[in-house]
Each structure stands twice: as structure tokens, then as C-alpha cells.
Design a protein around this motif. Sequence first.
Motif, PDB file in Angstrom:
ATOM      1  N   UNK A  97       4.652  12.224  -2.589  1.00 47.84           N
ATOM      2  CA  UNK A  97       5.045  13.213  -1.581  1.00 47.84           C
ATOM      3  C   UNK A  97       5.458  12.467  -0.302  1.00 47.84           C
ATOM      4  N   UNK A  98       6.693  11.982  -0.266  1.00 49.38           N
ATOM      5  CA  UNK A  98       7.123  11.119   0.847  1.00 49.38           C
ATOM      6  C   UNK A  98       7.156  11.812   2.200  1.00 49.38           C
ATOM      7  N   UNK A  99       7.324  13.132   2.228  1.00 50.78           N
ATOM      8  CA  UNK A  99       7.386  13.809   3.519  1.00 50.78           C
ATOM      9  C   UNK A  99       6.025  13.773   4.209  1.00 50.78           C
ATOM     10  N   UNK A 100       4.970  14.010   3.465  1.00 57.06           N
ATOM     11  CA  UNK A 100       3.640  13.948   4.061  1.00 57.06           C
ATOM     12  C   UNK A 100       3.270  12.512   4.425  1.00 57.06           C
ATOM     13  N   UNK A 101       3.587  11.561   3.559  1.00 55.25           N
ATOM     14  CA  UNK A 101       3.245  10.166   3.827  1.00 55.25           C
ATOM     15  C   UNK A 101       3.973   9.666   5.068  1.00 55.25           C
ATOM     16  N   UNK A 102       5.225  10.066   5.236  1.00 50.56           N
ATOM     17  CA  UNK A 102       5.966   9.689   6.449  1.00 50.56           C
ATOM     18  C   UNK A 102       5.316  10.270   7.690  1.00 50.56           C
ATOM     19  N   UNK A 103       4.854  11.522   7.585  1.00 57.06           N
ATOM     20  CA  UNK A 103       4.193  12.157   8.725  1.00 57.06           C
ATOM     21  C   UNK A 103       2.895  11.456   9.081  1.00 57.06           C
ATOM     22  N   UNK A 104       2.116  11.085   8.065  1.00 58.56           N
ATOM     23  CA  UNK A 104       0.849  10.399   8.323  1.00 58.56           C
ATOM     24  C   UNK A 104       1.064   9.026   8.960  1.00 58.56           C
ATOM     25  N   UNK A 105       2.129   8.333   8.583  1.00 55.72           N
ATOM     26  CA  UNK A 105       2.426   7.028   9.191  1.00 55.72           C
ATOM     27  C   UNK A 105       2.678   7.168  10.682  1.00 55.72           C
ATOM     28  N   UNK A 106       3.446   8.170  11.060  1.00 56.19           N
ATOM     29  CA  UNK A 106       3.719   8.405  12.479  1.00 56.19           C
ATOM     30  C   UNK A 106       2.480   8.905  13.198  1.00 56.19           C
ATOM     31  N   UNK A 107       1.673   9.731  12.521  1.00 49.88           N
ATOM     32  CA  UNK A 107       0.466  10.269  13.152  1.00 49.88           C
ATOM     33  C   UNK A 107      -0.542   9.161  13.440  1.00 49.88           C
ATOM     34  N   UNK A 108      -0.682   8.207  12.523  1.00 48.19           N
ATOM     35  CA  UNK A 108      -1.631   7.112  12.734  1.00 48.19           C
ATOM     36  C   UNK A 108      -1.268   6.305  13.976  1.00 48.19           C
ATOM     37  N   UNK A 109       0.018   5.991  14.119  1.00 51.51           N
ATOM     38  CA  UNK A 109       0.437   5.260  15.310  1.00 51.51           C
ATOM     39  C   UNK A 109       0.227   6.054  16.582  1.00 51.51           C
ATOM     40  N   UNK A 110       0.453   7.353  16.511  1.00 47.97           N
ATOM     41  CA  UNK A 110       0.253   8.194  17.689  1.00 47.97           C
ATOM     42  C   UNK A 110      -1.213   8.208  18.103  1.00 47.97           C
ATOM     43  N   UNK A 111      -2.117   8.340  17.130  1.00 45.21           N
ATOM     44  CA  UNK A 111      -3.550   8.359  17.440  1.00 45.21           C
ATOM     45  C   UNK A 111      -3.998   7.021  18.019  1.00 45.21           C
ATOM     46  N   UNK A 112      -3.515   5.930  17.438  1.00 47.49           N
ATOM     47  CA  UNK A 112      -3.900   4.598  17.925  1.00 47.49           C
ATOM     48  C   UNK A 112      -3.469   4.410  19.371  1.00 47.49           C
ATOM     49  N   UNK A 113      -2.248   4.810  19.692  1.00 50.05           N
ATOM     50  CA  UNK A 113      -1.755   4.615  21.056  1.00 50.05           C
ATOM     51  C   UNK A 113      -2.424   5.567  22.041  1.00 50.05           C
ATOM     52  N   UNK A 133      -0.894   3.856   6.469  1.00 51.85           N
ATOM     53  CA  UNK A 133      -0.578   4.505   7.746  1.00 51.85           C
ATOM     54  C   UNK A 133      -0.865   3.579   8.925  1.00 51.85           C
ATOM     55  N   UNK A 134      -2.013   2.897   8.882  1.00 52.64           N
ATOM     56  CA  UNK A 134      -2.398   2.027   9.997  1.00 52.64           C
ATOM     57  C   UNK A 134      -1.531   0.772  10.030  1.00 52.64           C
ATOM     58  N   UNK A 135      -1.280   0.164   8.862  1.00 53.47           N
ATOM     59  CA  UNK A 135      -0.487  -1.067   8.845  1.00 53.47           C
ATOM     60  C   UNK A 135       0.961  -0.816   9.239  1.00 53.47           C
ATOM     61  N   UNK A 166       0.822  -1.207   0.000  1.00 51.42           N
ATOM     62  CA  UNK A 166       0.000   0.000   0.000  1.00 51.42           C
ATOM     63  C   UNK A 166       0.861   1.265   0.000  1.00 51.42           C
ATOM     64  N   UNK A 167       1.994   1.209   0.673  1.00 49.91           N
ATOM     65  CA  UNK A 167       2.875   2.366   0.697  1.00 49.91           C
ATOM     66  C   UNK A 167       3.381   2.694  -0.706  1.00 49.91           C
ATOM     67  N   UNK A 168       3.746   1.660  -1.451  1.00 49.10           N
ATOM     68  CA  UNK A 168       4.228   1.886  -2.813  1.00 49.10           C
ATOM     69  C   UNK A 168       3.094   2.345  -3.724  1.00 49.10           C
ATOM     70  N   UNK A 169       1.895   1.804  -3.562  1.00 46.81           N
ATOM     71  CA  UNK A 169       0.758   2.258  -4.357  1.00 46.81           C
ATOM     72  C   UNK A 169       0.461   3.730  -4.110  1.00 46.81           C
ATOM     73  N   UNK A 170       0.506   4.138  -2.860  1.00 47.68           N
ATOM     74  CA  UNK A 170       0.252   5.536  -2.527  1.00 47.68           C
ATOM     75  C   UNK A 170       1.343   6.430  -3.115  1.00 47.68           C
ATOM     76  N   UNK A 171       2.584   6.019  -3.004  1.00 41.46           N
ATOM     77  CA  UNK A 171       3.694   6.824  -3.522  1.00 41.46           C
ATOM     78  C   UNK A 171       3.648   6.931  -5.042  1.00 41.46           C
TER      79      UNK A 171
END
Length: 415
Positions: A130-146, A326-328, A120-125
Amino acid sequence: MLAAAASVRPSAAAAAASKPAFKPLRLTPLPAAAVAGGHRPLSLSLSARPLYRHEPLLVAAAARNGDRAASPAPPAATADGARPVESVAAPAAPAETARRARIGVYFATWWALNVIFNIYNKKVLNAFPYPWLISTLSLAAGSVIMLASWATKIAEPPKTDLDFWKALSPVAIAHTIGHVAATVSMAKVAVSFTHIIKSGEPAFSVLVSRFLLGEHFPAPVYFSLLPIIGGCALAAITELNFNMTGFMGAMISNLAFVFRNIFSKKGMKGKSVSGMNYYACLSMLSMVILLPFAIAMEGPKVWAAGWQNAVAEIGPNFVWWMAAQSVFYHLYNQVSYMSLDEISPLTFSIGNTMKRISVIVASIIIFHTPVQPINALGAAIAILGTFIYSQGLGIEVVSVHCESSWCSNITTCDL
């Protein structure tokens, strides 16, 4: 003379006292039918004394240390240091079987979630580069889950202080650089190529630890650097879709993660935070660090235009792809922490190598990545070197040179 000889003959009472305290049991011979069949009768003599397991080494060691009295004999032990075999508890086979089954489920889930994330990461890219935003969303998803897990008491929130966050800051900076660099690499080259270069991280770890920290490693560890470096170089020069930005992104990610692990070992030692909560705090701090840089490098206007183009091209599925990657990303790291609670760091390091193989193979099949035989050979050599590295390093120091389970866990917080 006869009188003198009689004087040294043991008395009847002494002879009776020297007899064994246990009476022998004599089994009856085999029936006559057995004798008639050509078998000789057997007569076995067994002692009525219970079976004992002797421990002469333990007794001798205690005698040398002069603390025989400090080590009480086991229940029903005899004077010669033996104890009944029945007192030794047999291992619980069902519990061990259940533990191994649980580890197998953890590993299978870990690998499956990692493969799904990379796809999914490669499909989105591909649709939204825009890897900077995608990287931020990955970290944000984990933060929200925790944060949700802590708020609902699913997970116990960590007890942190200002010193903890100060010690975590250099770790988070290195983690942020490594995470973004790996995502940039994924945006420019094939998933398989990024993971082939990422398999060279042990070489960076050994070289940095040896020349900057003065650490020494067993000879097999140094030997493993040859196939790791050689395999990565062979795969790079034979890559059909080679891109320098993608190659340098993977290399920078390797170096950044090595320093992240070193900072984690030096600064976080003795911090009483569980592995899962440690990773959650790391994700939150990394997100805070990354967000202003993501805005500066790409910006909301670029993101809005790219989002419209991606939705127009892909359709509503693009939103699902973005949420899934982001979630995975968080889920596969969370499962990896759970698996390390059950296994040694060495087994975990081997599992991490096998995970990378599964991602490479799956990405080649799904994205139809063209691979030359010489390119596949380079990848196989590099991964073999990583396996040799894990075996040579053993359980004393594994990949990240950490001394606690949650610190070793941090090796999984990458692509």
C-alpha cells in the motif's frame, strides 16, 4: 675640460647615499678538511635585508585604477611594494584534515542510511503493498521528528509567514507526486530497476528547462543525455521483471521532482529559512496534501486488513520494519543537508550518483535480484551519463538549477 669633467663627478656624500642600506654578510669558507677531500670552498654572500615577496601585479593594478592610496601597504612593507614572507599566514592543515574527515563521515552515513531505508522500504512493500499509506508515514515520521526537535530546542524553529507557505505550496504538490510515484514504482519492480530509471532525472531536468524555461547548458550537458537515455532504455527492455506501472511510476517521479526543483528556485528565492527547516516544512505540507488522497485511494479498511495479513505472515518484526523505513527516510535526508553545508553542489551531485550506485548494488545482493549482463551494462551507461552530466554542469547550475545551498539540497528528498 678636466674641470668640466670634475664638475659632473658625483660627490662623496652622494656616492655614500647611493650605497645599499644593508650590509652584506659573508660566510666563511668550508673547513680545510672539505678542501682536502676534493671539494672547492664555497663563499656565499647573503644580504642582511629580510626576505620579501613582491606583488608587482597588485601594485600595477592599483596604479591603473588610481587607488594606490586606498590600498595601504602591508605591515613592514618596503617602498617597492614588497612585504615579508612571514606575514603570509599558512593554511591550517589540521583544520582542513578535520573538515575532510567530517565530510567523509557525512557521506558514509548518508549512503548507509539511504541503503537501509531502501531495504526496509522494499521489505515493507513486499508484505504490505500500500504505497500511498507508506508514503504518508514516511513524511509523518519526519514531521514528528522535527516538531520534537523544535519543541526541545535541539533545532531552532523557522520564522515563517503566510507568504512562505503560499510559495511552498506548488513545491509541496510536486514533491508529493514525486514521492508517491517513486514508492509505487518500488512496490511493483525491483529496487535496482527503480533507481536505474531514477538516474535518468537529469535528462528530464535539461529538457524541461531548455524547452519550457529557455535555459541553455554547456555542450557536455547535452552530450550526457545520450548515455543517460540510452542506458535507461537498455536497462528497461532487458529487465527480467519489467512492470509498466513500476516503470511509469519512476518516470513520473523524475518529472515531478524536476518541476518541484523549478518551483523551488522560482518561488522560494530569498526566503530566509535554513535547509533542514525548509525540508521539515516541505514534509509537513506534503503530508497534509497527501493524507486525503491516501485515504481515497486505499482507505482504512484496506489498511487494517493488509496490516493483519502482514503481521500474521512476518510477525512482530513487521512493526519494526514499518517504523525503520519511516525514520530512516527522514534521517538520510537530514544527513544529506548537513553534508551540503560542507561541500559544493557539484561534489554533492557526484556523491548523489555514488549513493545510487551503492543502493543498486546493495539491493541486488540482499534481494538476490537476477541481473543479465546486458541489463547491468545499461545501468552502468546510465549512471556514467549522470556523472558526465554533473561534470558538464559544474558548480554554476547543478541538477536542480538552484542558486542557494538549501535549494540544491532538495535533490535528496527522493528515493
